[in-house]
Design an enzyme around this catalytic site. Structure first.
Site, short mmCIF file in Angstrom:
data_model
loop_
_atom_site.label_atom_id
_atom_site.label_comp_id
_atom_site.label_asym_id
_atom_site.label_seq_id
_atom_site.Cartn_x
_atom_site.Cartn_y
_atom_site.Cartn_z
CG ASP A 34 -2.01 1.07 1.13
OD1 ASP A 34 -2.22 1.53 0.17
OD2 ASP A 34 -2.92 0.95 2.01
CG ASP A 128 -3.37 3.98 -3.23
OD1 ASP A 128 -4.42 3.24 -3.49
OD2 ASP A 128 -3.56 4.79 -2.01
CD GLU A 129 -5.65 -1.03 -1.29
OE1 GLU A 129 -5.36 -1.72 -0.35
OE2 GLU A 129 -6.83 -0.15 -0.94
#
Length: 420
Positions: A34, A128-129
């Site tokens: 993350d 983003d993860e």
């Protein structure tokens, strides 16, 4: 200790490296990676002079919401999805920046490429993860899961100038939980044989599927910790939560999560929305905004090689009441005008009058181009040609190179929505 519960003192430290040696990560082939305050971190990378200042990314006007805040801004209480006006009151000295979505997408693509260098089993959850299954990579790289995670963290910093946090565990649930607990710029390994010792002291709010209302129902019957849920007989839990929720939470609380990392994820919808600086009742202006959003949504579909059958609009009124209305088309489309006309009909026929603060357009029931039924000489055929010509012009000369005449001269720089 409150019902929502702070972490028991020392719990996270127990699973961090001690003397440079990580806990046993044998069998912990699932990583959850993350990015830390992703949008804000990318903006700070572009503006190093902001590194020691609170930074908030989101709507820069009075009606926007926070998309991301760096950790310094969070010390003032600023959080994602918070109204920008409230964030300004909490942290008046913060630097407020509009989002730069093309830049975030570029960085995200680079980060995901790092993940895929390690393993083909990458399941992105957002820009983003992602989850990674590194079981095969361990044999190829002759490394432990923790070593792979450290390598990924080092490459993200070296190649993209931002940091990430990584949870290392045997299951997706525990890996995701671990990455959140070691933020920012951290790594946490939860040994396979210590999962229950890790989970049970945590507050019930950490369980996937436990929101505010579910947590309150659990607290009301004295279930404050994950261990309390694990120890509760399933019939009693069913009476409190219902069958499906009880069985789901009971399994998680006992460390059971058999979901595999799924590298191929079918996109379910594409859309865009806007929060206005002031509330609007003028249906003509709302339709202009629907045209702009339909154009963004259709362009996003074409970029991804997709078409959709269901057109949906979202309307949020001044009192924050939010409604959605949808209509399914006989044939899938990626044509701006067809999406726009359908959205306007939904606004006219199914949306009550009132002052509007947010409006959005979304396409659902997506499929790849070529999978739809072809209708020769359909009215939208010429519009599709026009859309494709506009796409080519924008790719060469920029996003504002071609716009519908209705939208010329309008400044929509405060828009919060972005095709996603």
């Amino acid at each position: 200790m409150g019902r929502s519960g702070d972490l028991p003192r020392g719990l996270v430290d127990r699973y961090k490296a001690r003397g440079g040696v990580w806990p046993d990560d044998t069998g912990c082939a699932v990583l959850h990676v993350d990015m830390d305050a992703f949008y804000a971190s990318v903006e700070i990378r572009e503006r190093p002079e902001l590194a020691d200042r609170p930074v908030v990314v989101g709507g820069t006007g009075g009606r926007g919401v926070v998309s991301s805040a760096n950790y310094l801004a969070r010390t003032y209480g600023v959080r994602s999805a918070m109204p920008t006006a409230h964030a300004r009151r909490l942290c008046p000295k913060a630097v407020f920046l509009p989002p730069t979505f093309p830049l975030y997408q570029e960085v995200s693509a680079g980060v995901m490429a790092i993940f895929r260098d390690v393993t083909p089993l990458v399941e992105p959850l957002s820009l983003d993860e992602a989850f990674l299954d590194v079981a095969g990579a361990l044999r190829r790289l002759r490394q432990t899961p923790g070593q792979v995670a450290e390598q990924i963290r080092a490459r993200v910093v070296a190649e993209h100038g931002i940091t990430c946090s990584v949870g290392v565990a045997a299951t997706k649930f525990v890996a995701k939980l671990a990455s959140g607990l070691c933020k920012p710029d951290g790594m946490l390994v939860v040994p396979r044989d210590e999962v229950l010792a890790f989970l049970h002291p945590l507050p019930v709010s950490v369980l996937w599927g436990v929101g505010k209302r579910t947590a309150e129902r659990l607290w009301a019957v004295g279930l404050n910790r994950v261990g309390d849920v694990a120890a509760t007989p399933l019939p009693r839990l069913r009476r409190t939560l219902g069958n499906a929720a009880a069985e789901h939470l009971h399994a998680l609380a006992r460390g059971h999560d058999d979901r595999a990392v799924e590298p191929v994820s079918v996109e379910k919808s594409v859309g865009a929305e806007e929060t206005f600086e002031v509330d609007h009742t003028d249906r003509g202006l709302l339709k202009e905004e629907l045209l702009r959003l339909a154009e963004k949504t259709a362009a996003a579909l074409r970029r991804r090689g997709l078409r959709g059958r269901t057109v949906s609009i979202k309307v949020r009124f001044a009192d924050f009441t939010t409604i959605t209305r949808s209509r399914t088309l006989p044939v899938a489309t990626d044509v701006t005008q067809e999406i726009y006309r359908t959205a306007c009909r939904l606004l006219d026929e199914q949306t009550p009058p009132g002052a509007v603060r947010l409006i959005g357009v979304r396409m659902e029931q997506l499929g790849e181009q070529g999978s739809e039924q072809l209708v020769l000489d359909a009215p939208e055929r010429g519009w599709r040609d026009a859309d494709q010509a506009a796409d080519q012009a924008r790719a060469r000369f920029g996003g504002a190179a071609v716009r519908p005449a209705t939208l010329l001269g309008r400044d929509r720089s405060g828009a919060l929505g972005d095709p996603r």
